[in-house]
Scaffold this motif. Structure first.
Motif, PDB file in Angstrom:
ATOM      1  N   GLY A  19       0.990  -1.244   0.034  1.00 29.37           N
ATOM      2  CA  GLY A  19      -0.029   0.188   0.325  1.00 29.37           C
ATOM      3  C   GLY A  19       0.799   0.939  -0.223  1.00 29.37           C
ATOM      4  N   ALA A  20       1.922   1.342   0.406  1.00 28.56           N
ATOM      5  CA  ALA A  20       3.355   2.127   0.319  1.00 28.56           C
ATOM      6  C   ALA A  20       3.686   1.797  -0.910  1.00 28.56           C
ATOM      7  CB  ALA A  20       3.448   2.607   1.778  1.00 28.56           C
ATOM      8  N   GLY A  21       3.662   1.416  -1.670  1.00 26.19           N
ATOM      9  CA  GLY A  21       5.201   1.612  -2.400  1.00 26.19           C
ATOM     10  C   GLY A  21       4.798  -0.173  -3.681  1.00 26.19           C
ATOM     11  N   ILE A  22       3.847  -0.973  -2.286  1.00 29.36           N
ATOM     12  CA  ILE A  22       4.096  -2.148  -3.475  1.00 29.36           C
ATOM     13  C   ILE A  22       1.782  -2.649  -3.465  1.00 29.36           C
ATOM     14  CG2 ILE A  22       4.159  -4.768  -2.841  1.00 29.36           C
ATOM     15  CD1 ILE A  22       6.941  -4.577  -1.022  1.00 29.36           C
ATOM     16  N   HIS A  23       1.879  -3.586  -4.695  1.00 27.26           N
ATOM     17  CA  HIS A  23       0.537  -3.642  -5.473  1.00 27.26           C
ATOM     18  C   HIS A  23       0.220  -4.324  -5.694  1.00 27.26           C
ATOM     19  CE1 HIS A  23       0.310   1.442  -3.856  1.00 27.26           C
ATOM     20  NE2 HIS A  23       0.930   1.021  -4.965  1.00 27.26           N
ATOM     21  N   PHE A  24      -0.719  -5.133  -5.347  1.00 22.54           N
ATOM     22  CA  PHE A  24      -0.706  -6.080  -6.204  1.00 22.54           C
ATOM     23  C   PHE A  24      -1.767  -5.948  -7.171  1.00 22.54           C
ATOM     24  CE2 PHE A  24       0.032  -7.426  -1.840  1.00 22.54           C
ATOM     25  CZ  PHE A  24       0.980  -8.293  -2.450  1.00 22.54           C
ATOM     26  N   CYS A  25      -2.445  -4.725  -7.786  1.00 25.03           N
ATOM     27  CA  CYS A  25      -3.551  -4.481  -8.828  1.00 25.03           C
ATOM     28  C   CYS A  25      -3.648  -2.496  -9.224  1.00 25.03           C
ATOM     29  CB  CYS A  25      -5.445  -4.760  -8.158  1.00 25.03           C
ATOM     30  SG  CYS A  25      -6.519  -3.936  -9.158  1.00 25.03           S
ATOM     31  N   ALA A  26      -3.145  -3.139 -10.746  1.00 29.53           N
ATOM     32  CA  ALA A  26      -2.913  -1.632 -11.712  1.00 29.53           C
ATOM     33  C   ALA A  26      -4.287  -1.353 -12.090  1.00 29.53           C
ATOM     34  CB  ALA A  26      -2.248  -2.648 -13.185  1.00 29.53           C
ATOM     35  N   THR A  27      -5.095  -2.062 -12.211  1.00 31.83           N
ATOM     36  CA  THR A  27      -6.287  -1.310 -12.371  1.00 31.83           C
ATOM     37  C   THR A  27      -6.975  -0.094 -11.200  1.00 31.83           C
ATOM     38  OG1 THR A  27      -7.794  -2.494 -13.710  1.00 31.83           O
ATOM     39  CG2 THR A  27      -9.054  -1.045 -13.308  1.00 31.83           C
ATOM     40  N   CYS A  28      -6.768  -0.634  -9.729  1.00 31.33           N
ATOM     41  CA  CYS A  28      -6.581   0.211  -8.394  1.00 31.33           C
ATOM     42  C   CYS A  28      -5.422   0.812  -7.996  1.00 31.33           C
ATOM     43  CB  CYS A  28      -7.061  -1.318  -7.057  1.00 31.33           C
ATOM     44  SG  CYS A  28      -7.671  -2.822  -7.749  1.00 31.33           S
ATOM     45  N   ASP A  29      -4.611   0.607  -7.984  1.00 26.02           N
ATOM     46  CA  ASP A  29      -3.603   1.658  -7.805  1.00 26.02           C
ATOM     47  C   ASP A  29      -2.526   2.464  -9.167  1.00 26.02           C
ATOM     48  OD1 ASP A  29      -4.382   1.247  -5.065  1.00 26.02           O
ATOM     49  OD2 ASP A  29      -2.964  -0.829  -5.072  1.00 26.02           O
ATOM     50  N   GLY A  30      -2.468   1.844 -10.307  1.00 24.40           N
ATOM     51  CA  GLY A  30      -2.071   2.401 -11.301  1.00 24.40           C
ATOM     52  C   GLY A  30      -1.770   3.872 -11.339  1.00 24.40           C
ATOM     53  N   ALA A  31      -3.073   4.408 -11.116  1.00 25.95           N
ATOM     54  CA  ALA A  31      -3.163   6.039 -11.872  1.00 25.95           C
ATOM     55  C   ALA A  31      -2.200   6.307 -10.601  1.00 25.95           C
ATOM     56  CB  ALA A  31      -4.247   6.374 -11.231  1.00 25.95           C
TER      57      ALA A  31
END
Length: 468
Positions: A290-302
Motif C-alpha cells: 500500500g506504500a509502494g507495493i501493490h497487487f492490482c494495476a487497475t486499482c493503484d496504477g493511477a
C-alpha cells in the motif's frame, strides 16, 4: 453538522462499494477525488502513515481506512430498523445506560458527543425547545428524548422474532462464476442471493482489458462484470456487497450462513469466492504494501502516472498489467523468475514493440529496498544463473505471481486439497450434499473469465438436480 469526508477515486473498487453503501442508506458525504486534488493524496498518506490507502473516510473528526460495510454500519448506526444516532456524553449515566442496552442487543448506533461538537449541542437544544437533554436519540430522523429501555425495546422491536427468509441458493462471491450461476438458477425459477465480500466482479473487475472473452474482442473487466450483474438482477437475483461469510453450518437440511452482517439461510450453497494475489514473502514486503507495493494495476496504477515501476511475474497477469501500466508510466521493468515467460504468446509478442518496457529474466527477488525515511525505493534481485546481485530502483512495484484460493472460511468443513482449493466431483459437488463450488476457488479451475462462467453453469445444474 459535520459532513463525512470521503477520500477516494472513481476507479477504486472499494471506493465504489463504500459509496454505493452510503448512497443506499441515504447518508450524505463529500467525495474528494485523490486523482484531481493532490493535497488529498497527501492527506491520505498522512492519515495512513505514508500509505496511499483508499477509501479513507473522516467521520466526526475520526479517520477510518477502507472500512467494510459492517464497519460503516457500526460507526454510522445503520440497522435493519433504520439509522440510529445517539447524542450524548460519556459522563452521562442515562447515556451509558442507553448505549449499553443498544450494544447488548446488537443494535448499531452512531455516538456523537455534544461536549466535542458544538453543532451537536445546538441540534439537541433545538430538538428539546432550548434544553440540552441527553441522551437524545434519533431513530430514522425521529427524535426520542432520554428514552428508557422499554421505549427503545418497543420502537426498535428488540426481542421480536425476525422472520428469516430461506433462499433456494446462496452464492458466495459475485465474480464471473457466481454471477453466471445466479443467472441460470434464477432462470430455473429458483431464488438466489449473492453475498460478496468486496465488489461485484471479483478479480475480473480488476482487469483493465479483456481480449479473450467470446463475443468481445476488447472489453474492460468492470464493464463485462457490470453487464453480468445487470443480467442476474434482471432475472431477480439479489446481490449484497460488503458481506464476509465467516462460516456455514447445516441444520435440518437448511444451511445457516454466518456473516459480518448477520445470518442468512438457504437450501443450497454455491461457493464461488475466488482467489487473492500471492505475496513473495521477502523482507520489507508487508510493511510496504500500500506504500509502494501493490497487487492490482487497475486499482493503484493511477498513482504512478509518469513514474517508473517494477512488475514482478511472468504469466498472463504480469504481462497484461505490465502492458497496461506502460501506457501511462514512464518506465516498466518486468522481473521474471524463469528463463522464459509463461504468458500467452499474444502478450509476449507485444513486448518488443513497447519501448518503455524492460525485461529481466532468471531473476530471484531477494528483498524490497527502503530509503532512509522508510519509503519504497526498489527491489534487490539475484541472477539465478550467475548468482550476481543488483538493485533495481523505481517509484513502486506490482506483484503478479499467482493466486491463493479464498477458502479459509470453509477449512475443516468442506473438502480441500493441499493447496487449499475445494475438491469437487460431477456438477461441482463438494463433500457436503447441497454445497457446490465454481471458479478460481475450485481445484482444477482455469483462471479465465470464460472458464469461470462455464463453471457457474455447471454448479447451477448441480443446484437444479438437488431439487429434483
Amino acid at each position: 453538522m459535520n459532513t463525512i469526508q470521503f477520500y477516494g477515486a472513481d476507479w477504486c473498487p472499494d471506493c465504489q462499494r463504500a459509496k454505493a453503501y452510503l448512497k443506499e442508506h441515504h447518508i450524505d458525504f463529500n467525495f474528494i477525488d485523490v486523482d484531481i486534488d493532490k493535497s488529498a493524496t497527501a492527506k491520505v498518506e498522512e492519515i495512513n502513515n505514508g500509505k496511499r490507502i483508499i477509501p479513507t473516510l473522516i467521520i466526526n473528526e475520526k479517520s477510518y481506512t477502507n472500512p467494510d460495510n459492517a464497519a460503516l454500519a457500526s460507526v454510522l448506526g445503520i440497522n435493519s430498523q433504520g439509522i440510529i444516532k445517539l447524542y450524548g456524553a460519556n459522563w452521562c449515566p442515562d447515556c451509558q445506560r442507553a448505549k449499553a442496552y443498544l450494544q447488548d442487543n446488537g443494535i448499531n448506533f452512531q455516538f456523537i458527543e455534544v461536549d466535542k461538537h458544538e453543532w451537536a449541542a445546538k441540534l439537541v437544544e433545538e430538538t428539546n425547545n432550548g434544553k440540552r437533554i441527553i441522551p437524545t436519540i434519533f431513530i430514522n430522523e425521529k427524535a426520542y428524548t432520554n428514552p428508557d429501555n422499554a421505549i427503545l425495546k418497543d420502537v426498535l422491536k428488540i426481542g421480536a422474532e425476525a422472520e428469516k427468509h430461506i433462499y433456494d441458493s446462496i452464492i458466495v462471491g459475485a465474480g464471473a462464476a457466481g454471477l453466471t450461476a445466479s443467472i441460470y438458477i434464477q432462470r430455473d425459477r429458483f431464488n438466489s442471493l449473492i453475498l460478496e465480500k468486496k465488489n461485484i466482479g471479483g478479480n475480473a473487475f480488476l482487469t483493465e482489458k479483456i481480449e479473450n472473452y467470446p463475443g468481445f474482442t476488447n472489453i474492460s473487466g468492470p464493464e463485462l462484470m457490470k453487464k453480468m450483474a445487470e443480467q442476474a438482477k434482471t432475472y431477480g437475483a439479489k446481490i449484497e456487497t460488503g458481506v464476509s461469510v465467516n462460516s456455514i453450518q447445516k441444520k435440518s437440511n437448511i444451511f445457516s450462513v454466518a456473516t459480518n452482517m448477520g445470518e442468512y439461510q438457504s437450501k443450497t450453497i454455491v461457493l464461488a469466492q475466488g482467489s487473492t494475489y500471492r505475496k513473495l514473502g521477502i523482507p520489507n514486503e508487508e510493511e510496504l504494501i500500500g506504500a509502494g507495493i501493490h497487487f492490482c494495476a487497475t486499482c493503484d496504477g493511477a498513482f504512478y502516472r509518469d513514474k517508473e515501476i517494477i512488475v514482478i511475474g511472468g504469466g498472463n497477469s504480469a504481462l497484461e498489467e505490465g502492458i497496461f501500466l506502460a501506457s501511462f508510466c514512464k518506465k516498466v521493468t518486468i522481473v521474471n523468475w524463469g528463463e522464459t515467460f509463461t504468458a500467452s504468446e499474444t502478450y509476449i509478442e507485444k513486448l518488443p514493440s513497447i519501448k518503455n518496457i524492460e525485461t529481466h529474466m532468471n531473476k530471484e527477488s531477494l528483498a524490497f529496498i527502503k530509503d532512509e525515511r522508510g519509503n519504497f525505493k526498489g527491489l534487490k534481485v539475484k541472477d539465478r544463473i550467475t548468482g550476481e546481485q543488483e538493485e533495481l530502483y523505481a517509484d513502486g512495484t506490482f506483484i503478479f505471481i499467482g493466486l491463493i484460493p479464498n477458502t479459509e472460511n470453509v477449512k475443516g468443513y468442506i473438502g480441500l486439497n493441499e493447496s487449499g482449493f475445494i475438491t469437487t466431483s460431477g456438477l461441482g459437488e463438494t463433500n457436503i450434499k447441497g454445497i457446490f463450488a465454481a471458479g478460481d476457488c475450485r481445484e482444477g479451475a482455469i483462471a479465465q473469465v470464460a472458464a469461470a462462467t462455464g463453471e457457474g453453469v455447471l454448479a447451477s445444474y448441480g443446484v437444479r438436480n438437488h431439487f429434483k
